[in-house]
Motif scaffolding. Structure first.
Motif, mmCIF file in Angstrom:
data_model
loop_
_atom_site.group_PDB
_atom_site.id
_atom_site.type_symbol
_atom_site.label_atom_id
_atom_site.label_comp_id
_atom_site.label_asym_id
_atom_site.label_seq_id
_atom_site.Cartn_x
_atom_site.Cartn_y
_atom_site.Cartn_z
ATOM 1 N N UNK A 377 38.234 28.624 44.498
ATOM 2 C CA UNK A 377 37.676 29.984 44.478
ATOM 3 C C UNK A 377 37.389 30.404 45.917
ATOM 4 N N UNK A 378 37.975 31.497 46.381
ATOM 5 C CA UNK A 378 37.792 31.923 47.773
ATOM 6 C C UNK A 378 36.337 32.164 48.134
ATOM 7 N N UNK A 379 35.983 31.821 49.357
ATOM 8 C CA UNK A 379 34.607 32.022 49.810
ATOM 9 C C UNK A 379 34.186 33.474 49.756
ATOM 10 N N UNK A 380 35.142 34.399 49.995
ATOM 11 C CA UNK A 380 34.795 35.820 49.980
ATOM 12 C C UNK A 380 34.415 36.274 48.578
ATOM 13 N N UNK A 381 35.024 35.689 47.562
ATOM 14 C CA UNK A 381 34.685 36.019 46.175
ATOM 15 C C UNK A 381 33.252 35.583 45.882
ATOM 16 N N UNK A 382 32.906 34.370 46.278
ATOM 17 C CA UNK A 382 31.537 33.900 46.079
ATOM 18 C C UNK A 382 30.551 34.708 46.920
ATOM 19 N N UNK A 383 31.015 35.221 48.071
ATOM 20 C CA UNK A 383 30.159 36.067 48.895
ATOM 21 C C UNK A 383 29.765 37.332 48.164
ATOM 22 N N UNK A 384 30.727 37.925 47.438
ATOM 23 C CA UNK A 384 30.434 39.117 46.654
ATOM 24 C C UNK A 384 29.396 38.849 45.589
ATOM 25 N N UNK A 385 29.479 37.684 44.948
ATOM 26 C CA UNK A 385 28.499 37.294 43.932
ATOM 27 C C UNK A 385 27.131 37.056 44.564
ATOM 28 N N UNK A 386 27.131 36.363 45.712
ATOM 29 C CA UNK A 386 25.867 35.970 46.339
ATOM 30 C C UNK A 386 25.069 37.166 46.857
ATOM 31 N N UNK A 387 25.749 38.268 47.198
ATOM 32 C CA UNK A 387 25.018 39.473 47.612
ATOM 33 C C UNK A 387 24.054 39.893 46.506
ATOM 34 N N UNK A 388 24.534 39.836 45.263
ATOM 35 C CA UNK A 388 23.665 40.219 44.140
ATOM 36 C C UNK A 388 22.609 39.160 43.861
#
Length: 462
Positions: A377-388
């Protein structure tokens, strides 16, 4: 306390739905849980850390009588302690693994001792020491301190200039787009979703971001443009590096105790002191974060967890859970803000879901393709989740401050000091012990609160 939960603590979703909810929790805590062994290095196993987190969570649930919807994962606070355990072993890596287990035992014992004190003295002293004016801003900076990590993940495929600012090249635009797709889908599902969609926004968001990443990656392979290859297929390739065999599908994690047994011969008493000094002070710091997380979760579920099941039980669960988890994964465990954020956003506080997540983490640690998928799973995808996720932690803390009378200068300065010290990164190193910015801010806030209210001749127990 207000309670707007879809699933309360003792509710049990239907089996199929519960598996999906548990998988969502697993996705929320996965990246951080396996990041700790990767940072510490020395051959530590990510799969073993995941197994240890699952076992540690089950131990916590047993001690809290399945009344607290908390998942325990690898603690970042102990990274320095773990590194010290290996460096103190003087190149004997097996002794270092033994040190990880001994260190976790020391940290766990600190929790056990505090739990005994709480059992006989009660928790009123904690409410006086850490009222809403102290806990609220502390919870807020836990989320705010992670903001940089979330943004870094969003631009995980981007370049930076000499000042560390992100350069929006074609490369980082791709990363940014994947992150924003994930973020927007999570927000839309959580806000406007119906029934199941509203309960699993993270799964849908991650799958959406992953799908966009696959599209860019496909275009990248077709055009020979490496900048578009967002999804890394290396974890899958590793599964078939030696051909297709049983290990391609199932593999037993390399548990910490297996290597630790080989280090017993090199053990000496001075090394025991080295490990104790590295772990014990940090345990007191994490104790404060334990209280903050449980206070935060209490405000979300509308039930004071420090009273029921009781702080002494949550501490015992956390401490013993860390000991047991480290035997398998090497990492002391701690309550996870990502898990709390997941509960807050989905309004699913079902302990049955958390327990299922723990069993799922244990089982998945043996399933090679699934671990490979999670690694891809790309780090940028998890970044989008982690913002929330991190944003919800910060907002939860700010909501606690709403109950505080900020017209009172004693409260105003307490909150102000904690926010500025925490956001400003006031970390300190005393000998081999590092006090994180959160710990320093909390300690400073406690001191300011005590001094100001003592001067007034009153205490603030809100």
């Amino acid at each position: 306390m207000e309670n707007k939960l879809v699933y309360d603590v003792h509710d049990k979703p239907k089996f199929g739905a519960m598996l999906v909810f548990a998988f969502q929790q697993l996705l929320a805590i996965m990246a951080a849980t396996i990041a700790v062994p990767a940072i510490v290095g020395n051959g530590m196993s990510a799969s073993a850390a995941l197994f240890g987190a699952g076992v540690g969570t089950l131990v916590y649930q047993l001690f809290t009588k399945f009344r607290s919807p908390v998942f325990l994962g690898s603690s970042f606070a102990f990274i320095g302690s773990m590194v010290a355990a290996f460096s103190g072993a003087l190149s004997n890596v097996y002794l270092g693994y033994l040190g990880l287990i001994i260190g976790a035992a020391f940290a766990g014992l600190v929790y056990v001792v505090i739990a005994l004190v709480v059992k006989f003295v009660g928790v009123k002293w904690i409410n006086k020491l850490m009222p809403a004016a102290v806990i609220g801003p502390t919870v807020a900076i836990i989320g705010l301190s992670l903001a940089g990590a979330a943004v870094k993940d969003v631009f995980s495929y981007g370049a930076t200039d000499e000042n560390g600012s992100f350069i929006m090249s074609g490369f980082s635009w791709v990363s940014f787009i994947c992150a924003m797709v994930t973020l927007i889908v999570v927000v839309l599902c959580s806000t406007y979703g119906k029934k199941m969609t509203k309960l699993i926004p993270f799964i849908i968001g991650i799958l959406a971001g992953y799908a966009v990443g696959l599209i860019f990656t496909g275009i990248g392979y077709a055009t020979g443009n490496d900048a578009l290859k967002i999804v890394d297929f290396a974890p899958f390739k590793a599964l078939v590096a030696d051909g297709v065999n049983l290990g391609t599908f199932l593999a037993v994690p390399e548990f910490t105790f297996q290597n630790a047994l080989k280090g017993i011969k090199g053990f000496e008493l001075p090394y025991l002191a080295t490990v104790a000094v590295a772990y014990v002070p940090v345990a007191f710091v994490v104790f404060a974060e334990h209280i903050a997380d449980h206070k935060n979760l209490s405000s979300i579920i509308g039930k004071d967890l420090l009273e029921d099941p009781g702080l002494h039980r949550t501490l015992l669960g956390d401490g013993v859970g860390s000991m047991v988890g480290a035997v398998f994964g090497g990492c002391p465990n701690t309550t996870y803000g990502e898990s709390v954020g997941c509960v807050a956003i989905t309004r699913n506080a079902s302990v049955a879901t958390i327990t299922t997540t723990a069993f799922m983490a244990i089982l998945i640690s043996f399933v090679s393709p699934f671990v490979a998928f999670l690694d891809s799973i790309p780090g940028c995808v998890m970044g989008g989740v982690c913002i929330t996720l991190y944003g919800f932690i910060a907002v939860s803390g700010l909501k606690m401050i709403q109950k505080v009378d900020l017209e009172d200068n004693a409260n105003l300065f307490t909150v102000s000091v904690i926010l500025i010290a925490g956001i400003g990164g006031m970390a300190m190193k005393i000998g081999k012990v590092t006090l994180t910015a959160i710990a320093c801010a909390l300690i400073l806030g406690i001191i300011v609160n005590i001094v100001l209210h003592a001067k007034k001749g009153s205490t603030n127990e809100e």
